[in-house]
Structures are given as C-alpha cells and as structure tokens.
Design a protein around this motif. Structure first.
Motif, PDB file in Angstrom:
ATOM      1  N   UNK A   9       3.380 -10.698  12.047  1.00 31.33           N
ATOM      2  CA  UNK A   9       2.041 -10.117  12.221  1.00 31.33           C
ATOM      3  C   UNK A   9       2.010  -8.653  11.788  1.00 31.33           C
ATOM      4  N   UNK A  10       3.043  -7.904  12.142  1.00 34.79           N
ATOM      5  CA  UNK A  10       3.107  -6.492  11.760  1.00 34.79           C
ATOM      6  C   UNK A  10       3.187  -6.367  10.239  1.00 34.79           C
ATOM      7  N   UNK A  11       3.986  -7.217   9.615  1.00 36.16           N
ATOM      8  CA  UNK A  11       4.119  -7.183   8.156  1.00 36.16           C
ATOM      9  C   UNK A  11       2.784  -7.483   7.487  1.00 36.16           C
ATOM     10  N   UNK A  12       2.085  -8.516   7.993  1.00 37.72           N
ATOM     11  CA  UNK A  12       0.779  -8.852   7.415  1.00 37.72           C
ATOM     12  C   UNK A  12      -0.212  -7.714   7.592  1.00 37.72           C
ATOM     13  N   UNK A  13      -0.206  -7.080   8.757  1.00 40.73           N
ATOM     14  CA  UNK A  13      -1.124  -5.968   9.019  1.00 40.73           C
ATOM     15  C   UNK A  13      -0.809  -4.774   8.127  1.00 40.73           C
ATOM     16  N   UNK A  14       0.463  -4.506   7.917  1.00 34.87           N
ATOM     17  CA  UNK A  14       0.854  -3.356   7.098  1.00 34.87           C
ATOM     18  C   UNK A  14       0.556  -3.589   5.623  1.00 34.87           C
ATOM     19  N   UNK A  15       0.516  -4.832   5.206  1.00 34.11           N
ATOM     20  CA  UNK A  15       0.271  -5.143   3.802  1.00 34.11           C
ATOM     21  C   UNK A  15      -1.152  -5.619   3.531  1.00 34.11           C
ATOM     22  N   UNK A  16      -2.025  -5.457   4.500  1.00 34.39           N
ATOM     23  CA  UNK A  16      -3.410  -5.876   4.313  1.00 34.39           C
ATOM     24  C   UNK A  16      -4.120  -4.886   3.394  1.00 34.39           C
ATOM     25  N   UNK A  17      -5.188  -5.323   2.743  1.00 33.71           N
ATOM     26  CA  UNK A  17      -5.943  -4.414   1.877  1.00 33.71           C
ATOM     27  C   UNK A  17      -6.473  -3.194   2.638  1.00 33.71           C
ATOM     28  N   UNK A  18      -6.861  -3.374   3.897  1.00 35.92           N
ATOM     29  CA  UNK A  18      -7.357  -2.260   4.696  1.00 35.92           C
ATOM     30  C   UNK A  18      -6.265  -1.214   4.926  1.00 35.92           C
ATOM     31  N   UNK A  19      -5.066  -1.673   5.216  1.00 34.90           N
ATOM     32  CA  UNK A  19      -3.952  -0.751   5.449  1.00 34.90           C
ATOM     33  C   UNK A  19      -3.600  -0.007   4.166  1.00 34.90           C
ATOM     34  N   UNK A  20      -3.611  -0.704   3.058  1.00 36.01           N
ATOM     35  CA  UNK A  20      -3.311  -0.054   1.779  1.00 36.01           C
ATOM     36  C   UNK A  20      -4.366   0.989   1.441  1.00 36.01           C
ATOM     37  N   UNK A  21      -5.630   0.684   1.728  1.00 37.65           N
ATOM     38  CA  UNK A  21      -6.714   1.636   1.473  1.00 37.65           C
ATOM     39  C   UNK A  21      -6.532   2.875   2.356  1.00 37.65           C
ATOM     40  N   UNK A  22      -6.229   2.657   3.620  1.00 35.30           N
ATOM     41  CA  UNK A  22      -6.024   3.781   4.539  1.00 35.30           C
ATOM     42  C   UNK A  22      -4.840   4.628   4.084  1.00 35.30           C
ATOM     43  N   UNK A  23      -3.778   3.988   3.629  1.00 33.40           N
ATOM     44  CA  UNK A  23      -2.606   4.721   3.146  1.00 33.40           C
ATOM     45  C   UNK A  23      -2.979   5.594   1.948  1.00 33.40           C
ATOM     46  N   UNK A  24      -3.743   5.034   1.020  1.00 41.82           N
ATOM     47  CA  UNK A  24      -4.178   5.809  -0.157  1.00 41.82           C
ATOM     48  C   UNK A  24      -5.034   7.000   0.261  1.00 41.82           C
ATOM     49  N   UNK A  25      -5.917   6.798   1.227  1.00 42.54           N
ATOM     50  CA  UNK A  25      -6.768   7.883   1.691  1.00 42.54           C
ATOM     51  C   UNK A  25      -5.948   8.996   2.352  1.00 42.54           C
ATOM     52  N   UNK A  26      -4.990   8.616   3.145  1.00 46.81           N
ATOM     53  CA  UNK A  26      -4.143   9.607   3.811  1.00 46.81           C
ATOM     54  C   UNK A  26      -3.326  10.378   2.789  1.00 46.81           C
ATOM     55  N   UNK A  27      -2.748   9.695   1.816  1.00 40.95           N
ATOM     56  CA  UNK A  27      -1.948  10.403   0.810  1.00 40.95           C
ATOM     57  C   UNK A  27      -2.824  11.340  -0.021  1.00 40.95           C
ATOM     58  N   UNK A  28      -4.037  10.923  -0.343  1.00 39.33           N
ATOM     59  CA  UNK A  28      -4.945  11.796  -1.093  1.00 39.33           C
ATOM     60  C   UNK A  28      -5.287  13.031  -0.265  1.00 39.33           C
ATOM     61  N   UNK A  29      -5.555  12.844   1.011  1.00 37.67           N
ATOM     62  CA  UNK A  29      -5.866  13.968   1.897  1.00 37.67           C
ATOM     63  C   UNK A  29      -4.684  14.930   1.986  1.00 37.67           C
ATOM     64  N   UNK A  30      -3.483  14.393   2.128  1.00 34.94           N
ATOM     65  CA  UNK A  30      -2.297  15.243   2.232  1.00 34.94           C
ATOM     66  C   UNK A  30      -2.060  16.020   0.941  1.00 34.94           C
ATOM     67  N   UNK A  31      -2.268  15.384  -0.196  1.00 33.96           N
ATOM     68  CA  UNK A  31      -2.100  16.088  -1.476  1.00 33.96           C
ATOM     69  C   UNK A  31      -3.109  17.236  -1.599  1.00 33.96           C
TER      70      UNK A  31
END
Length: 68
Positions: free
Chosen positions: A41-63
């Motif tokens: 379940x954790x793996x599926x949640x971490x690899x979901x499109x929503x999680x990937x979108x959130x990761x991209x947003x966080x990395x953009x904010x940090x940059x």
C-alpha cells in the motif's frame, strides 16, 4: 581444527533449525503477510500520480527558494 569445524557445523544446524521453526510459525507468517500488505500500500501511494505531482511541486518550490 576438526573439532572446531564440527562444533561450527553443529551450531549452524541449530541456527538453521531455529530459523525454520520461526519461518513455519503461523503467527510469524501472518505478521509477515500483514507487513507485506502494508508495504504494498505504501509503495502504491508513493508511486501514485498524485504523489509524483506533489513531489514535482515540492522540488520546484525548493529550487526557487534556493535561488533567492
């Protein structure tokens, strides 16, 4: 030297027997099954499109915040 090898072999056999007993214990098997399901379940949640979108947003904010 031979005695040490024999003692080591006996110790290895005892350890293997303990591992086998633990591995065949139904309680341990159920715990392992539950942990595997949680991990799935954790793996599926971490690899979901929503999680990937959130990761991209966080990395953009940090940059952006580092450039200032």
């Amino acid at each position: 030297m031979a005695d040490a090898i024999k003692a080591g072999g006996a110790t290895a056999k005892k350890a293997a027997a303990k591992v086998h007993d633990v591995a065949t214990d139904p309680v341990v098997q159920e715990k392992a099954r539950k942990l595997a399901e949680i991990g799935e379940r954790v793996y599926r949640a971490a690899n979901s499109p929503e999680a990937k979108k959130a990761y991209r947003q966080v990395t953009a904010f940090l940059k952006k915040s580092r450039k200032k």
